[in-house]
Design an enzyme around this catalytic site. Structure first.
Site, PDB file in Angstrom:
ATOM      1  N   CYS A 139       0.853  -1.194   0.000  1.00  0.00           N
ATOM      2  CA  CYS A 139       0.000   0.000   0.000  1.00  0.00           C
ATOM      3  C   CYS A 139       0.878   1.229   0.000  1.00  0.00           C
ATOM      4  CB  CYS A 139      -0.838   0.065   1.270  1.00  0.00           C
ATOM      5  SG  CYS A 139      -1.983  -1.262   1.409  1.00  0.00           S
ATOM      6  N   THR A 202       0.292  -8.990  -5.908  1.00  0.00           N
ATOM      7  CA  THR A 202       0.186  -8.823  -7.369  1.00  0.00           C
ATOM      8  C   THR A 202       1.278  -7.904  -7.930  1.00  0.00           C
ATOM      9  OG1 THR A 202      -1.376  -7.043  -6.999  1.00  0.00           O
ATOM     10  CG2 THR A 202      -2.297  -9.220  -7.419  1.00  0.00           C
TER      11      THR A 202
HETATM   12  C1  LIG Z   1      -9.460  -9.559  -6.853  1.00  0.00           C
HETATM   13  C2  LIG Z   1      -8.255  -9.646  -5.967  1.00  0.00           C
HETATM   14  C3  LIG Z   1      -8.263  -8.984  -4.730  1.00  0.00           C
HETATM   15  C4  LIG Z   1      -7.145  -9.046  -3.892  1.00  0.00           C
HETATM   16  N1  LIG Z   1      -7.173  -8.418  -2.667  1.00  0.00           N
HETATM   17  C5  LIG Z   1      -6.120  -8.533  -1.813  1.00  0.00           C
HETATM   18  C6  LIG Z   1      -6.172  -7.959  -0.497  1.00  0.00           C
HETATM   19  O1  LIG Z   1      -7.175  -7.384  -0.068  1.00  0.00           O
HETATM   20  N2  LIG Z   1      -5.047  -8.056   0.283  1.00  0.00           N
HETATM   21  C7  LIG Z   1      -3.926  -8.721  -0.144  1.00  0.00           C
HETATM   22  O2  LIG Z   1      -2.953  -8.807   0.616  1.00  0.00           O
HETATM   23  N3  LIG Z   1      -3.880  -9.313  -1.364  1.00  0.00           N
HETATM   24  C8  LIG Z   1      -4.934  -9.223  -2.205  1.00  0.00           C
HETATM   25  N4  LIG Z   1      -4.891  -9.824  -3.446  1.00  0.00           N
HETATM   26  C9  LIG Z   1      -3.678 -10.576  -3.852  1.00  0.00           C
HETATM   27  C10 LIG Z   1      -3.851 -12.094  -3.651  1.00  0.00           C
HETATM   28  O3  LIG Z   1      -4.103 -12.411  -2.302  1.00  0.00           O
HETATM   29  C11 LIG Z   1      -2.583 -12.854  -4.139  1.00  0.00           C
HETATM   30  O4  LIG Z   1      -1.466 -12.383  -3.428  1.00  0.00           O
HETATM   31  C12 LIG Z   1      -2.303 -12.662  -5.624  1.00  0.00           C
HETATM   32  O5  LIG Z   1      -3.513 -12.600  -6.375  1.00  0.00           O
HETATM   33  C13 LIG Z   1      -1.389 -13.767  -6.210  1.00  0.00           C
HETATM   34  O6  LIG Z   1      -1.968 -15.046  -6.098  1.00  0.00           O
HETATM   35  P1  LIG Z   1      -2.842 -15.748  -7.289  1.00  0.00           P
HETATM   36  O7  LIG Z   1      -2.032 -15.639  -8.542  1.00  0.00           O
HETATM   37  O8  LIG Z   1      -3.096 -17.151  -6.821  1.00  0.00           O
HETATM   38  O9  LIG Z   1      -4.116 -14.949  -7.392  1.00  0.00           O
HETATM   39  C14 LIG Z   1      -5.997  -9.771  -4.307  1.00  0.00           C
HETATM   40  C15 LIG Z   1      -6.007 -10.438  -5.534  1.00  0.00           C
HETATM   41  C16 LIG Z   1      -7.103 -10.397  -6.365  1.00  0.00           C
HETATM   42  C17 LIG Z   1      -7.076 -11.148  -7.674  1.00  0.00           C
END
Ligand SMILES: Cc1cc2nc3c(=O)[nH]c(=O)nc-3n(C[C@H](O)[C@H](O)[C@H](O)COP(=O)(O)O)c2cc1C
Length: 313
Positions: A139, A202
């Site tokens: 953040c 991300t």
């Molecule tokens: C729609 C969406 C919302 C997310 N919101 C958060 C969040 O509130 N806090 C956080 O730490 N990561 C958040 N993330 C990141 C995920 O927890 C994760 O770290 C990231 O998507 C990588 O994993 P993946 O490829 O399996 O999705 C979000 C990801 C997505 C796709």
């Protein structure tokens, strides 16, 4: 009759930051609501645990739409950390979660100043049934010109130390991948008091519509997740795991049992699944079953023994 070797159920349990998980599959923050919304879709007690949506000291509305866009092998999101706020989570969600036996609830926390993190944790400390905090440091620090906490070693040190002083609960620091040296950031988090680290969040990315000449996401830039990021996430987990003694929770594009094994070989003790739940809401539970079968097929009796087992010579 003695149970034959082949019939024995593999032990999938892992321990991270002093918390025992029945298996290493944890639903990732922001992709699993507050957990309770998935109760009818996933048997919550079958997965290792879940991380709730990022919580802040006050409720937040998030960004204007469009906020999601599917890319080749991935997804862009700029939700803007919309959430009901820490107090409403305690009042409205946590009591329902407490009624479900045998689940592990992790609370994801974020803020725009160090004081925000401190206050949010203080509110959540009053709630029973939270196993640990996961600190989202991706953040912007509004008091420091908007640099991400997780992109600057000094800011990371300060925010982790603040969180450490605010709670007795285990602290997992979720690292940002938008850095030059993930090993350095992992080490800083450990030295500032983290009990474990999780990565990756991300990647900052964007998509453009050539016809309209406009960005696909109203916020212009967004976070990339899903299989597209998996090889980079794997490398970062490998680098981070070598740099610290505390356990590592890996994530980034995991969508199968084999993906989990790869992250564990790279050094992860547990993993999280995010975007895969968007494509199939039952993904987490299905992957636990797949993992069980993979271990039987590969004669793995104790899954935790796979962690760090990468062969490089
Ligand atoms: C729609 C969406 C919302 C997310 N919101 C958060 C969040 O509130 N806090 C956080 O730490 N990561 C958040 N993330 C990141 C995920 O927890 C994760 O770290 C990231 O998507 C990588 O994993 P993946 O490829 O399996 O999705 C979000 C990801 C997505 C796709």
């Amino acid at each position: 009759m003695t149970t034959s070797h082949a019939n024995r159920k593999p032990d999938l349990s892992v321990t991270v930051a002093g918390i025992e998980f029945k298996n290493p599959v944890i639903a990732a923050s922001g992709t699993f609501g507050y957990g309770i919304e998935f109760e009818d879709v996933v048997h919550l007690d079958k997965i290792g645990g879940f991380v709730v949506k990022g919580l802040s000291k006050e409720p937040m509305a998030g960004n204007p739409p469009p906020r999601l866009y599917e890319t080749a092998a991935g997804m862009l999101n700029a939700i803007g950390l919309q959430n009901i706020g820490a107090q409403a989570f305690l009042d409205e969600k946590l009591p329902k979660l407490r009624e479900i036996k045998n689940i592990v609830v992790l609370a994801n926390v974020f803020g725009y100043t160090r004081e925000d993190y401190e206050r949010t944790i203080q509110i959540l400390n009053e709630g029973e049934g939270i196993a640990a905090y996961e600190l989202n440091v991706s953040c912007p620090n509004t008091a420091q010109g908007g640099i991400q906490f997780g992109s600057d070693p000094r800011l990371l040190d300060e925010v982790v130390a603040t969180a450490r002083h605010s709670t007795q609960r285990p602290l997992i620091v979720k690292l940002s991948p938008n850095v030059t040296s993930i090993a350095q950031m992992a080490y800083v988090a450990q030295e500032a008091g983290a009990d474990a680290i999780s990565l990756v969040n991300t990647f900052v990315a964007m998509a453009i519509d050539a016809e309209t000449r406009r960005p696909r996401i109203a916020n212009v830039t967004a976070g990339l997740s899903g299989p597209a990021i998996k090889p980079i996430a794997l490398r970062m987990v490998y680098d981070a795991a070598k740099a610290v003694k505390i356990p590592v929770i890996g994530m980034g594009g995991i969508a199968s049992a084999v993906d989990i094994i790869e992250f564990m070989l790279a050094g992860a003790s547990a993993i999280q699944i995010g975007t895969a739940s968007y494509w199939d809401p039952c993904a987490t539970e299905k992957i636990v079953e797949e993992l069980q079968e993979w271990c039987v097929d590969h004669k793995i009796e104790k899954l935790a023994s796979v962690t760090g087992g990468l062969l490089t010579d």
